[in-house]
Design a protein around this motif. Sequence first.
Motif, short mmCIF file in Angstrom:
data_model
loop_
_atom_site.label_atom_id
_atom_site.label_comp_id
_atom_site.label_asym_id
_atom_site.label_seq_id
_atom_site.Cartn_x
_atom_site.Cartn_y
_atom_site.Cartn_z
N ARG A 32 -11.69 -23.75 -16.32
CA ARG A 32 -11.94 -23.55 -14.89
C ARG A 32 -13.38 -23.91 -14.59
O ARG A 32 -14.29 -23.56 -15.33
N SER A 36 -13.88 -21.92 -9.12
CA SER A 36 -12.62 -22.63 -9.37
C SER A 36 -11.64 -22.57 -8.21
O SER A 36 -10.73 -23.37 -8.13
N ASP A 38 -9.67 -19.98 -7.70
CA ASP A 38 -8.60 -19.05 -8.06
C ASP A 38 -8.78 -17.73 -7.30
O ASP A 38 -9.89 -17.28 -7.04
N LEU A 52 -9.11 -26.04 -5.46
CA LEU A 52 -8.94 -25.59 -6.83
C LEU A 52 -9.65 -26.60 -7.72
O LEU A 52 -9.46 -27.81 -7.55
N ILE A 54 -11.18 -27.74 -11.78
CA ILE A 54 -11.21 -27.59 -13.23
C ILE A 54 -12.32 -28.46 -13.80
O ILE A 54 -12.89 -29.30 -13.09
N GLN A 126 -4.36 -24.88 -17.06
CA GLN A 126 -5.01 -23.79 -16.36
C GLN A 126 -4.09 -23.33 -15.23
O GLN A 126 -3.51 -24.16 -14.52
N PHE A 128 -3.61 -21.11 -11.71
CA PHE A 128 -4.29 -20.54 -10.56
C PHE A 128 -3.28 -19.74 -9.75
O PHE A 128 -2.14 -20.15 -9.61
#
Length: 133
Positions: A32, A36, A38, A52, A54, A126, A128
């Motif tokens: 992240r 990020s 999230d 979002l 990464i 990843q 979210f």
Amino acid sequence: MSLIQFILLISLFQTPETDTVVLSEGYLKLTRAPQSGDGQYRMITHELTNPLRICVVDSSGIPVEGVEVHFSLLLQPDGSQGFILDPQITYTDRNGYAGTKVILGTEPGDYQIVARINGLPGEDIQLFTVHAR
């Protein structure tokens, strides 16, 4: 590293703009990014305030440019429509970052989005979770 893995590694690092190949020893890790995106909350059918994001680094922790990253919807509230990820496929920049904008669907609740590097060994996913009110 087998020949097939080596070929896959080379093909994943060809950037569409320049056809430059960036080689990295070992594996890649999808992490992240700072901020990020999230855990954000927003009203239904609205775009999230922040994208979002990464970061892709190699096994030494060095950011990697030109890696293809796929964002996709994993879970949404029943009956929800109109959810948008833009773009769904993107490439990391020179600092290893990639991101996507999110427009929430028509139903309140949790939306889960996954970011991944397809076909590459290592830590390449990843998750979210964002929330619509």
